[in-house]
Design a protein around this motif. Sequence first.
Motif, PDB file in Angstrom:
ATOM      1  N   VAL A  98       0.958  -1.112  -0.091  1.00  0.00           N
ATOM      2  CA  VAL A  98      -0.009  -0.020   0.057  1.00  0.00           C
ATOM      3  C   VAL A  98       1.028   1.212   0.045  1.00  0.00           C
ATOM      4  O   VAL A  98       1.753   1.539   0.880  1.00  0.00           O
ATOM      5  N   LEU A  99       0.612   2.143  -1.007  1.00  0.00           N
ATOM      6  CA  LEU A  99       1.744   3.206  -1.187  1.00  0.00           C
ATOM      7  C   LEU A  99       0.744   4.584  -0.923  1.00  0.00           C
ATOM      8  O   LEU A  99      -0.413   4.629  -1.100  1.00  0.00           O
ATOM      9  N   GLY A 100       1.479   5.321   0.082  1.00  0.00           N
ATOM     10  CA  GLY A 100       1.049   6.703   0.209  1.00  0.00           C
ATOM     11  C   GLY A 100      -0.235   6.728   1.388  1.00  0.00           C
ATOM     12  O   GLY A 100      -1.008   7.605   1.561  1.00  0.00           O
ATOM     13  N   MET A 101       0.094   5.753   2.487  1.00  0.00           N
ATOM     14  CA  MET A 101      -0.854   5.972   3.555  1.00  0.00           C
ATOM     15  C   MET A 101       0.014   5.872   4.651  1.00  0.00           C
ATOM     16  O   MET A 101       1.048   5.093   4.871  1.00  0.00           O
TER      17      MET A 101
ATOM     18  N   GLU B  54      -5.955   0.714  11.081  1.00  0.00           N
ATOM     19  CA  GLU B  54      -7.281   0.861  11.487  1.00  0.00           C
ATOM     20  C   GLU B  54      -8.340   0.148  10.275  1.00  0.00           C
ATOM     21  O   GLU B  54      -9.278  -0.590  10.652  1.00  0.00           O
ATOM     22  N   ILE B  55      -8.093   0.363   9.281  1.00  0.00           N
ATOM     23  CA  ILE B  55      -8.710  -0.106   8.092  1.00  0.00           C
ATOM     24  C   ILE B  55      -8.377  -1.756   8.120  1.00  0.00           C
ATOM     25  O   ILE B  55      -9.650  -2.461   7.950  1.00  0.00           O
ATOM     26  N   CYS B  56      -7.181  -2.299   8.355  1.00  0.00           N
ATOM     27  CA  CYS B  56      -7.126  -3.654   8.281  1.00  0.00           C
ATOM     28  C   CYS B  56      -7.998  -4.197   9.689  1.00  0.00           C
ATOM     29  O   CYS B  56      -8.475  -5.316   9.378  1.00  0.00           O
ATOM     30  N   ALA B  57      -7.948  -3.596  10.773  1.00  0.00           N
ATOM     31  CA  ALA B  57      -8.683  -4.052  11.991  1.00  0.00           C
ATOM     32  C   ALA B  57     -10.372  -4.018  11.508  1.00  0.00           C
ATOM     33  O   ALA B  57     -10.939  -5.024  11.825  1.00  0.00           O
TER      34      ALA B  57
ATOM     35  N   GLY C 166      -7.086  -3.346   0.572  1.00  0.00           N
ATOM     36  CA  GLY C 166      -6.403  -2.669  -0.535  1.00  0.00           C
ATOM     37  C   GLY C 166      -7.341  -1.563  -1.181  1.00  0.00           C
ATOM     38  O   GLY C 166      -7.127  -0.378  -1.335  1.00  0.00           O
ATOM     39  N   GLU C 167      -8.636  -2.125  -1.327  1.00  0.00           N
ATOM     40  CA  GLU C 167      -9.631  -1.109  -1.821  1.00  0.00           C
ATOM     41  C   GLU C 167     -10.159   0.057  -0.844  1.00  0.00           C
ATOM     42  O   GLU C 167     -10.396   0.864  -1.150  1.00  0.00           O
ATOM     43  N   ALA C 168     -10.278  -0.461   0.230  1.00  0.00           N
ATOM     44  CA  ALA C 168     -10.631   0.439   1.289  1.00  0.00           C
ATOM     45  C   ALA C 168      -9.465   1.507   1.167  1.00  0.00           C
ATOM     46  O   ALA C 168      -9.694   2.684   1.771  1.00  0.00           O
ATOM     47  N   ALA C 169      -8.114   1.058   1.506  1.00  0.00           N
ATOM     48  CA  ALA C 169      -7.247   1.978   1.354  1.00  0.00           C
ATOM     49  C   ALA C 169      -7.133   3.038   0.460  1.00  0.00           C
ATOM     50  O   ALA C 169      -6.964   4.443   0.739  1.00  0.00           O
TER      51      ALA C 169
ATOM     52  N   ALA D 188      -2.656   0.216  -4.134  1.00  0.00           N
ATOM     53  CA  ALA D 188      -2.401  -1.054  -3.406  1.00  0.00           C
ATOM     54  C   ALA D 188      -2.024  -2.136  -4.678  1.00  0.00           C
ATOM     55  O   ALA D 188      -2.960  -2.622  -5.386  1.00  0.00           O
ATOM     56  N   ILE D 189      -0.763  -2.642  -4.405  1.00  0.00           N
ATOM     57  CA  ILE D 189      -0.402  -3.515  -5.381  1.00  0.00           C
ATOM     58  C   ILE D 189      -0.205  -4.823  -5.024  1.00  0.00           C
ATOM     59  O   ILE D 189       0.351  -5.257  -3.933  1.00  0.00           O
ATOM     60  N   PRO D 190      -0.818  -5.697  -5.463  1.00  0.00           N
ATOM     61  CA  PRO D 190      -0.732  -7.337  -5.053  1.00  0.00           C
ATOM     62  C   PRO D 190       0.529  -7.748  -5.235  1.00  0.00           C
ATOM     63  O   PRO D 190       1.083  -7.525  -6.147  1.00  0.00           O
ATOM     64  N   LEU D 191       1.354  -8.329  -4.266  1.00  0.00           N
ATOM     65  CA  LEU D 191       2.599  -8.870  -4.230  1.00  0.00           C
ATOM     66  C   LEU D 191       2.639 -10.664  -4.842  1.00  0.00           C
ATOM     67  O   LEU D 191       1.600 -11.354  -4.434  1.00  0.00           O
ATOM     68  N   THR D 192       3.579 -11.042  -5.527  1.00  0.00           N
ATOM     69  CA  THR D 192       3.631 -12.315  -6.004  1.00  0.00           C
ATOM     70  C   THR D 192       4.345 -12.954  -5.035  1.00  0.00           C
ATOM     71  O   THR D 192       5.669 -13.097  -5.015  1.00  0.00           O
TER      72      THR D 192
END
Length: 313
Positions: A134-137, A144-147, A181-184, A192-196
Amino acid sequence: MNIGLVFPGQGAQYVGMGKTLLDQYATARDTFAEADERLGFQLTKLCLEGPEAELRLTYYTQPALLTASIAFYRVLAERVDVQAMVAAGHSLGEYSALVAADALSFSDAVHLVYQRGRLMDAAVPAGQGTMAAVLGMEEDALAEICAQVTREVGEVVEIANLNCPGQIVISGTVAAVAKAGEAAKATGARRAIPLTVSGPFHCSLMEPAASEFGKLLDATNIADAGIPVVANVDAAPHQKAAEIRDVLKRQLYCPVRFTDDVLAMRAMGADMLLELGPGAVLSGLIRKIDKGILTANVEDDATLEQAIQRLTN
């Protein structure tokens, strides 16, 4: 100049890493041969020839990166008296730091991280867990978003890596990570970039692996470190064997606080951080954390010579 050592973690690997140093230095070849012997398979061949898909499997990636990092460190130490004052690593890289600090033997470390990879791979069935950058947060807002998402979905998503200002990685189940990721992004994150990755590392889903891995750590000889090693879990320097064992047990399911690690090394007086291992990802992160810290990396013959020049001038 006060030098700190830093060692990369998973994601830095590539097929062919270290080839020029292996070609030129018996020390590098001997290090890889030692890993082959302890592991009982041809790690050297996998690193030099691939296939890449196999090298990406976490139980191969981890010993491969540790072996490459220590080979590069040993070659450098053979050429110049480094005299580092502190060491740290990103996730897996913490084991390389502990070898460089003489807290772990290389043979024990390469065995440990191979088993670490196997346990991490088995902790969550393939395809059920993932990670995203997640970039820029800010950390508090993202936590809090994760919780909130964890409460709503009933599945885990947590902060996993604090890499540098504006770059935080989250980890958890596929559905929860996607929703977070969408909420962020909806709350102001740039991307929000999914990682491999092969699993949801550095979150509570890794606690079963940590429990089993703790038994292996208890059976492994760990000595007091010759120099402080700044741990991922608390960004504090540790030298006592008992403390090192404790932070390694927690590291599997706790966030990697790399930003704080760098700031801690800076506060201890380190003004140059030397990255030993494939790529130069950590050097890039360090420059974003503190532009005043000098960086250099060693991954091949060219970067080795450049690092020696910076260390001796």
